[in-house]
Design an enzyme around this catalytic site. Structure first.
Site, mmCIF file in Angstrom:
data_model
loop_
_atom_site.group_PDB
_atom_site.id
_atom_site.type_symbol
_atom_site.label_atom_id
_atom_site.label_comp_id
_atom_site.label_asym_id
_atom_site.label_seq_id
_atom_site.Cartn_x
_atom_site.Cartn_y
_atom_site.Cartn_z
ATOM 1 N N SER A 1 -17.845 11.743 -32.640
ATOM 2 C CA SER A 1 -16.935 12.156 -33.711
ATOM 3 C C SER A 1 -16.243 10.948 -34.332
ATOM 4 O O SER A 1 -15.807 10.036 -33.626
ATOM 5 C CB SER A 1 -15.862 13.107 -33.176
ATOM 6 O OG SER A 1 -16.358 14.404 -33.024
ATOM 7 N N LYS B 1 -9.197 23.557 -34.889
ATOM 8 C CA LYS B 1 -8.649 22.379 -34.213
ATOM 9 C C LYS B 1 -7.429 21.927 -35.000
ATOM 10 O O LYS B 1 -7.517 21.629 -36.181
ATOM 11 C CB LYS B 1 -9.684 21.251 -34.136
ATOM 12 C CG LYS B 1 -10.822 21.514 -33.179
ATOM 13 C CD LYS B 1 -11.717 20.289 -33.033
ATOM 14 C CE LYS B 1 -11.056 19.235 -32.187
ATOM 15 N NZ LYS B 1 -11.933 18.060 -31.948
ATOM 16 N N ARG C 1 -18.244 24.045 -26.050
ATOM 17 C CA ARG C 1 -16.921 23.405 -26.044
ATOM 18 C C ARG C 1 -15.951 24.293 -25.274
ATOM 19 O O ARG C 1 -15.704 25.440 -25.650
ATOM 20 C CB ARG C 1 -16.420 23.194 -27.480
ATOM 21 C CG ARG C 1 -15.134 22.397 -27.549
ATOM 22 C CD ARG C 1 -14.811 21.977 -28.966
ATOM 23 N NE ARG C 1 -14.370 23.098 -29.787
ATOM 24 C CZ ARG C 1 -14.138 23.014 -31.090
ATOM 25 N NH1 ARG C 1 -14.336 21.877 -31.726
ATOM 26 N NH2 ARG C 1 -13.725 24.068 -31.777
#
Length: 211
Positions: A109, A142, A40
């Site tokens: 997701s 996040k 990522r």
């Protein structure tokens, strides 16, 4: 599809790699028994992203551990990675499957229960390899996420689907077992491994939660 998704799933975050290089964290996690690695990269340019993907693919190939790329199909194809992880605002998963083919690993997701209902309206049996519950717990990794699903959210999704469930967000040694018991097939871990002084040992400890 689906039979590969179990165990500890490392999601990389280079700024959190305080003690080792990214490649070394991934290598140690591989030695510790990680089952999947997702690269990522939110801030880097495409060239650097590609070079990192090639480097990690080289690290993981001897272990036969799949490398997934977050968001970027072009990087996945160019680096010979094994698949992609897609969010709700990324390229539609059906297009990703069409482009990458049936052998690629594709995960999606889900940020809300409504995301799951929308997916089922599109295809009650989507050709996906896993669904990621994001986030299970609140996390600093996040900050732009929807409210946490919690353990009851994982249980809810487990009752609704036969697809493997990957749990991500705030997962660590102290809560890993209860997330698995709630129905998760895989635990996606970021800071617990990336920031560990001993990523191999941390991965081994998390892996024992599946026994």
């Amino acid at each position: 599809m689906g039979n590969k998704i179990r165990g500890v799933y490392l999601v990389t975050d280079r700024p959190l790699c305080h003690w080792h290089s990214l490649a070394e964290v991934v290598r140690q996690a591989a030695l510790g028994g990680v089952s999947l690695v997702q690269l990522r990269e939110k801030e880097t340019d495409s060239r650097e992203f590609f070079e990192l993907a090639k480097q990690l693919k080289e690290v993981l190939t001897p272990f036969q551990i799949p490398l997934l790329i977050n968001d970027r199909l072009d990087i996945c194809l160019a680096a010979g990675a094994d698949g992609v992880h897609l969010g709700q605002s990324d390229l539609p998963w059906r297009e990703a499957r069409r482009i990458l083919g049936n052998d690629a690993i594709i995960g999606l997701s889900l940020e809300t229960k409504e995301d799951f209902h929308s997916l089922m309206k599109i295809d009650p049996n989507p050709p996906l390899d896993y669904l990621a519950v994001s986030p299970v717990f609140d996390t600093e990794t996040k900050t732009n996420t929807k409210p946490a699903w919690g353990l009851t959210g994982v249980q809810w999704l487990r009752e609704k689907t036969t697809l493997p469930i990957v749990a991500i967000g705030g997962i660590k040694e102290s809560n890993a077992k209860e997330v698995i018991e709630a129905g998760a097939d895989s635990l996606a871990v970021v800071s617990a491994i990336c920031s560990a002084k001993d990523p191999k040992l941390t991965t081994e400890i998390l892996s024992t939660k599946f026994l």
